[in-house]
Design an enzyme around this catalytic site. Structure first.
Site, PDB file in Angstrom:
ATOM      1  CG  ASN A  89      -3.357  48.574  14.698  1.00  8.97           C
ATOM      2  OD1 ASN A  89      -3.142  47.777  15.610  1.00  8.97           O
ATOM      3  ND2 ASN A  89      -2.695  49.722  14.584  1.00  8.97           N
ATOM      4  CG  HIS A 106      -4.172  40.490  13.250  1.00  7.08           C
ATOM      5  ND1 HIS A 106      -3.653  41.021  14.402  1.00  7.08           N
ATOM      6  CD2 HIS A 106      -3.429  39.393  12.982  1.00  7.08           C
ATOM      7  CE1 HIS A 106      -2.655  40.260  14.832  1.00  7.08           C
ATOM      8  NE2 HIS A 106      -2.496  39.275  13.974  1.00  7.08           N
ATOM      9  CB  SER A 174       2.466  44.303  23.876  1.00  5.93           C
ATOM     10  OG  SER A 174       1.665  43.291  23.274  1.00  5.93           O
ATOM     11  CB  ALA A 216       2.655  56.418  18.358  1.00  6.18           C
TER      12      ALA A 216
HETATM   13  N1  APR Z   1       2.123  55.386  21.685  1.00 10.80           N
HETATM   14  C1  APR Z   1       2.929  54.331  21.424  1.00 10.80           C
HETATM   15  N2  APR Z   1       2.745  53.091  21.947  1.00 10.80           N
HETATM   16  C2  APR Z   1       1.684  52.935  22.767  1.00 10.80           C
HETATM   17  C3  APR Z   1       0.794  53.991  23.087  1.00 10.80           C
HETATM   18  C4  APR Z   1       1.049  55.257  22.503  1.00 10.80           C
HETATM   19  N3  APR Z   1       0.267  56.321  22.746  1.00 10.80           N
HETATM   20  N4  APR Z   1      -0.143  53.507  23.942  1.00 10.80           N
HETATM   21  C5  APR Z   1       0.141  52.198  24.136  1.00 10.80           C
HETATM   22  N5  APR Z   1       1.248  51.855  23.442  1.00 10.80           N
HETATM   23  C6  APR Z   1       1.904  50.547  23.367  1.00 10.80           C
HETATM   24  C7  APR Z   1       1.864  49.765  24.651  1.00 10.80           C
HETATM   25  O1  APR Z   1       2.999  50.073  25.451  1.00 10.80           O
HETATM   26  C8  APR Z   1       1.931  48.319  24.139  1.00 10.80           C
HETATM   27  O2  APR Z   1       3.292  47.896  24.012  1.00 10.80           O
HETATM   28  O3  APR Z   1       1.188  49.778  22.427  1.00 10.80           O
HETATM   29  C9  APR Z   1       1.286  48.387  22.765  1.00 10.80           C
HETATM   30  C10 APR Z   1      -0.098  47.789  22.712  1.00 10.80           C
HETATM   31  O4  APR Z   1       0.035  46.409  22.950  1.00 10.80           O
HETATM   32  P1  APR Z   1      -1.252  45.473  22.799  1.00 10.80           P
HETATM   33  O5  APR Z   1      -2.392  46.102  23.530  1.00 10.80           O
HETATM   34  O6  APR Z   1      -0.815  44.095  23.155  1.00 10.80           O
HETATM   35  O7  APR Z   1      -1.626  45.555  21.253  1.00 10.80           O
HETATM   36  P2  APR Z   1      -0.939  44.787  20.046  1.00 10.80           P
HETATM   37  O8  APR Z   1       0.513  44.585  20.322  1.00 10.80           O
HETATM   38  O9  APR Z   1      -1.317  45.509  18.805  1.00 10.80           O
HETATM   39  O10 APR Z   1      -1.684  43.360  20.064  1.00 10.80           O
HETATM   40  C11 APR Z   1      -1.374  42.485  19.014  1.00 10.80           C
HETATM   41  O11 APR Z   1      -3.083  40.979  19.806  1.00 10.80           O
HETATM   42  O12 APR Z   1      -5.165  40.551  20.629  1.00 10.80           O
HETATM   43  C12 APR Z   1      -4.409  40.580  19.483  1.00 10.80           C
HETATM   44  O13 APR Z   1      -5.349  40.864  17.353  1.00 10.80           O
HETATM   45  C13 APR Z   1      -4.960  41.572  18.496  1.00 10.80           C
HETATM   46  O14 APR Z   1      -3.714  42.764  16.808  1.00 10.80           O
HETATM   47  C14 APR Z   1      -3.782  42.483  18.196  1.00 10.80           C
HETATM   48  C15 APR Z   1      -2.588  41.671  18.675  1.00 10.80           C
END
Ligand code: APR
EC number: 2.3.1.286
Length: 232
Positions: A89, A106, A174, A216
């Site tokens: 993040n 990042h 994710s 979370a």
């Molecule tokens: N509590 C816990 N988990 C959650 C919640 C919540 N309230 N809301 C969403 N999630 C989970 C979703 O199920 C998903 O698995 O958070 C995850 C978010 O996934 P992404 O949107 O893909 O975000 P992230 O995994 O951080 O992406 C990684 O991708 O685009 C790049 O640089 C960007 O740092 C980012 C990286």
């Protein structure tokens, strides 16, 4: 002493009002990655990229850490061993919750980077293509965030932490972006216990020996309470 390495993604900040990337209505359904999160996109239209990050900077500045960020800060403070947070993040919510050992692989929305001389400074709320670098004076300011196709920050240090981890926890990601999505395998190879705390199963859930699903702000404090049973 038991060392805990924690990877966080956008999901840990979702309940603080910051959008995730790949959930329904997420950032990547509103903006094309190639336009706002690649070096080519920045070269093509720096104004669009600055507007995208200025908006996210202002949202992050108004966001408040939630119970999950607070629980991790408490764990760092009270755990008798080492705790390191590796975050994908770019919001400052881990630090706002009181955590100190946070590696931003990042980058951060609060940072500005000069594409000409590599000088780093605190980004103004609004950056534009006319924002000049305070060190070299060139109009080559960019957000100090890592775009697709660029190398993440702190990787040597992160890999060392993964080698030393006794417990590896992945929260709110994710598992679709590498190298972060490979960290669980690195930790497993060193014999670490691996735990996934997420809203729902991720792309890499099978790699974890423990999995707890839910928001979370609920599952993270519950997990920390199991490690630190005495009330804060
Ligand atoms: N509590 C816990 N988990 C959650 C919640 C919540 N309230 N809301 C969403 N999630 C989970 C979703 O199920 C998903 O698995 O958070 C995850 C978010 O996934 P992404 O949107 O893909 O975000 P992230 O995994 O951080 O992406 C990684 O991708 O685009 C790049 O640089 C960007 O740092 C980012 C990286």
């Amino acid at each position: 002493m038991t060392k805990i390495v924690i990877l966080t993604g956008a999901g840990i900040s979702a309940e603080s009002g910051l959008g995730t990337f790949r959930d329904e209505g997420g950032l990547w359904s509103q903006h094309k990655i190639e336009n706002v999160a690649t070096p080519d996109g920045f070269s093509r239209d720096p104004g669009l990229v600055h507007r995208f990050y200025s908006a996210r900077r202002q949202q992050a500045a108004q966001a408040v850490p939630n119970a999950a960020h607070a629980a991790l800060a408490r764990l760092e403070r009270d755990w008798p061993g080492d705790v390191v947070i590796v975050t994908q993040n770019v919001d400052g919510l881990h630090e706002a919750a009181g955590a100190h050992r946070v590696l931003h692989m990042h980058g951060t929305l609060s940072g500005a980077l000069c594409a000409n001389c590599q000088h780093r400074w605190t980004a103004p709320p609004e950056m534009t293509p006319d924002t000049t670098c305070p060190a070299c004076g060139a109009r080559t300011a960019r957000p100090d965030v890592v775009w697709f196709g660029e190398l993440p920050y702190h990787m040597d240090e992160i890999l060392t932490h993964l080698e030393e981890a006794d417990i590896f926890v992945s929260i709110g990601t994710s598992g679709q972006v590498y190298p972060a999505a490979s960290f669980v395998q690195e930790a497993r190879m060193q014999g670490a216990e691996t735990i996934e705390l997420n809203l729902e199963p991720s792309e890499i859930s099978d790699a974890f020996t423990q999995r707890h699903y839910g928001p979370a702000s609920e599952v993270v404090p519950q997990w920390v309470a199991r490690l630190l049973p005495d009330p804060a």
